[in-house]
Enzyme design. Structure first.
Site, short mmCIF file in Angstrom:
data_model
loop_
_atom_site.label_atom_id
_atom_site.label_comp_id
_atom_site.label_asym_id
_atom_site.label_seq_id
_atom_site.Cartn_x
_atom_site.Cartn_y
_atom_site.Cartn_z
N TYR A 45 0.85 -1.20 0.00
CA TYR A 45 0.00 0.00 0.00
C TYR A 45 0.88 1.25 0.00
O TYR A 45 1.86 1.30 0.73
CB TYR A 45 -0.91 0.02 1.25
CG TYR A 45 -2.36 0.03 0.85
CD1 TYR A 45 -2.90 1.11 0.15
CD2 TYR A 45 -3.19 -1.05 1.13
CE1 TYR A 45 -4.21 1.10 -0.26
CE2 TYR A 45 -4.50 -1.06 0.72
CZ TYR A 45 -5.01 0.02 0.03
OH TYR A 45 -6.30 0.03 -0.39
N GLU A 47 -0.54 4.85 -0.58
CA GLU A 47 -1.33 6.06 -0.87
C GLU A 47 -0.45 7.31 -0.76
O GLU A 47 0.35 7.43 0.17
CB GLU A 47 -2.48 6.19 0.13
CG GLU A 47 -3.65 5.29 -0.20
CD GLU A 47 -4.78 5.43 0.80
OE1 GLU A 47 -4.64 6.20 1.77
OE2 GLU A 47 -5.80 4.75 0.61
N ASP A 198 -6.12 13.08 -25.41
CA ASP A 198 -6.15 11.69 -24.97
C ASP A 198 -5.50 10.88 -26.09
O ASP A 198 -6.12 10.59 -27.11
CB ASP A 198 -7.61 11.24 -24.74
CG ASP A 198 -7.70 9.76 -24.37
OD1 ASP A 198 -6.68 9.06 -24.47
OD2 ASP A 198 -8.80 9.32 -24.00
N THR A 224 -3.34 5.51 -22.22
CA THR A 224 -3.26 4.18 -21.63
C THR A 224 -1.86 3.67 -21.94
O THR A 224 -1.18 4.20 -22.83
CB THR A 224 -4.30 3.22 -22.24
OG1 THR A 224 -4.15 3.21 -23.65
CG2 THR A 224 -5.72 3.62 -21.86
N LYS A 227 -1.92 -0.19 -25.14
CA LYS A 227 -2.27 -0.32 -26.56
C LYS A 227 -0.98 -0.30 -27.38
O LYS A 227 -0.21 -1.24 -27.31
CB LYS A 227 -3.26 0.79 -26.94
CG LYS A 227 -4.56 0.72 -26.13
CD LYS A 227 -5.55 1.76 -26.58
CE LYS A 227 -6.89 1.63 -25.89
NZ LYS A 227 -6.93 2.22 -24.54
N ARG A 233 -1.85 -3.01 -18.49
CA ARG A 233 -3.08 -2.23 -18.52
C ARG A 233 -2.95 -1.11 -17.49
O ARG A 233 -2.64 -1.36 -16.33
CB ARG A 233 -4.28 -3.10 -18.14
CG ARG A 233 -4.40 -4.38 -18.92
CD ARG A 233 -5.78 -4.96 -18.79
NE ARG A 233 -6.70 -4.13 -19.53
CZ ARG A 233 -6.84 -4.16 -20.86
NH1 ARG A 233 -6.14 -5.00 -21.57
NH2 ARG A 233 -7.68 -3.36 -21.46
N1 PLP Z 1 -9.21 6.79 -24.05
C1 PLP Z 1 -9.21 6.21 -25.26
C2 PLP Z 1 -8.98 7.08 -26.47
C3 PLP Z 1 -9.42 4.83 -25.38
O1 PLP Z 1 -9.44 4.28 -26.60
C4 PLP Z 1 -9.62 4.08 -24.21
C5 PLP Z 1 -9.83 2.61 -24.26
O2 PLP Z 1 -10.06 1.99 -25.22
C6 PLP Z 1 -9.64 4.73 -22.98
C7 PLP Z 1 -9.42 6.09 -22.93
C8 PLP Z 1 -9.96 4.00 -21.71
O3 PLP Z 1 -8.99 3.12 -21.31
P1 PLP Z 1 -9.31 1.98 -20.23
O4 PLP Z 1 -10.07 0.91 -20.95
O5 PLP Z 1 -7.97 1.58 -19.75
O6 PLP Z 1 -10.14 2.62 -19.17
#
Ligand code: PLP
Length: 389
Positions: A45, A47, A198, A224, A227, A233
């Protein structure tokens, strides 16, 4: 009972080994990433933030954090290296969705306006879908794509001028073209909005120089790690140094409790791998393979949304076949080809059926597939689709 669980894991290992994996958001991590994620760090842990953190919040709420402190700081420094940036880094988000939630909460109030891409047009659930926290907590306005499916920058500008959003978001889950971050940033500046990117899907391409970088343009960047970055993950947030404290507080205690230090170790390994010339070579191949496969579908008469691809994925519009994305996904599953149904711009079917399928080349390129292998798979998919009509 335990052996039953290990049997299930083994079955999934075999599925991953035997199937052709075309889900654009998946990949196969290295043994080192697996080892880090399966390590004793899962017991800890922690935090809070490393006590020696030089920007953002610092200090842990538990004892015995000296090793994870060092690990987390090292992980942040490696990710700065991957993207050659001095942005602040937070590696604690458990997922892409958690990263986006924290990013919004860091600079927005309940009810503020976000201008983003809708799910139908290629955006993500967390970009304002009404069934997601984003659509429930914020006033969402969506920019459109043009008739070919490309982001319509004139529409972005017109909507930004009209709704004066607090935040403009660029980035997508099912968009096959280069995103003009500079144009988005100029629009955000002109209306006084934060600019957030994002880059979950294209982060590996940004790291390898195969997509223009949002660093230096965006105020906040989320991603993320699982990918195209080929890590465990999880999520990461980058931000301009002046937003460091807001981002850190939004992640913890704002949206999460204890960080997953075993996953942070996996993220550090993935970052080390992403710094290598082999990783850049891998990403160049992902993009080359994607273009080869996409061109083959086009030459067989398929309609590809936007008419092609610049990145690791493309969308087949199945409307003319009369089949739904769900039909095709299910039939391909029977032939051990794995992909996902996907909405297309102007979608008329519910997302559970969808009129398209999304195809990505990141995972099978990791397995060593070349452009000619992907062309063969395109023909196999075509044979299966023909047999369904
Ligand atoms: N943002 C985008 C552009 C995504 O394609 C995804 C997932 O496919 C996410 C956020 C969310 O990721 P997670 O599934 O890890 O929550």
């Amino acid at each position: 009972m335990k052996s039953k669980v290990f049997d299930m894991i083994e079955k999934e290992r075999q599925r991953q080994e035997n199937n052709i994996e075309l889900i654009a958001s998946e990949n196969f991590v290295s043994d080192d990433v697996l080892r880090a994620v399966g390590s004793c760090l899962t017991n800890k842990y922690s935090e809070g933030y490393p006590t020696q953190r030089t920007s953002g919040n610092r200090g842990r709420y538990y004892g015995g954090c000296e090793n994870v402190d060092e690990l987390e700081e090292y992980c942040c420094s490696l990710w700065r290296q991957v993207f050659n940036t001095d942005y602040h880094v937070n590696v604690q988000p458990h997922s892409g969705a958690s990263a986006n939630l924290a990013a919004y909460m860091s600079v927005l109030k309940h009810g503020d306006t976000i201008l983003a891409m809708s799910l139908d047009n290629g955006g993500h659930l967390t970009h304002g879908s009404p069934v997601n926290f984003s659509g429930k907590l914020f006033n969402m306005v969506f920019y459109d794509v043009d008739a070919s499916g490309r982001i319509d920058m004139q529409d972005v500008r017109a909507k930004a001028d009209a709704c004066r959003p607090q935040l403009i978001l660029a980035g997508a889950s099912a968009y096959s073209r280069t995103i003009d971050f500079k144009a988005f940033s100029d629009i955000a500046k002109s209306c006084g909005a934060y600019f957030m990117v994002d880059m979950a899907h294209i982060a590996g391409l940004v790291a390898a120089g195969d997509h223009p970088s949002p660093f230096g343009l965006a105020d906040i960047i989320t991603t993320t790690t699982h990918k195209t970055l080929r890590g465990p993950r999880g999520g990461i947030i980058f931000c301009r140094p002046e937003l460091a404290s807001k981002i850190d507080s939004a992640v913890f205690p704002g949206c999460q409790g204890g960080p997953l230090e075993h996953v942070i170790a996996g993220k550090a390994i993935a970052a080390a791998e992403a710094c290598s010339p082999e990783f850049a070579e891998y990403i160049h191949n992902v993009v080359k393979n994607c273009k080869a496969m996409c061109d083959e579908f086009i030459s067989m008469g398929y309609h590809v949304v936007t008419g092609g691809t610049d990145n690791h994925l493309f969308l087949l519009d199945l409307t003319e076949t009369g089949l739904t994305g769900k039909d095709v996904q299910n039939e391909l599953d029977k032939h051990r080809i794995t992909l996902n149904k996907n909405c297309i711009p102007g979608e008329t079917r519910p997302p559970q059926l969808a009129s398209g399928v999304r195809i990505g080349t990141a995972a099978m390129t990791t397995k060593g597939y070349t452009a000619s292998d992907f062309v063969k798979v395109a023909h196999k998919i075509d044979d299966i689709i023909r047999s369904m009509k």
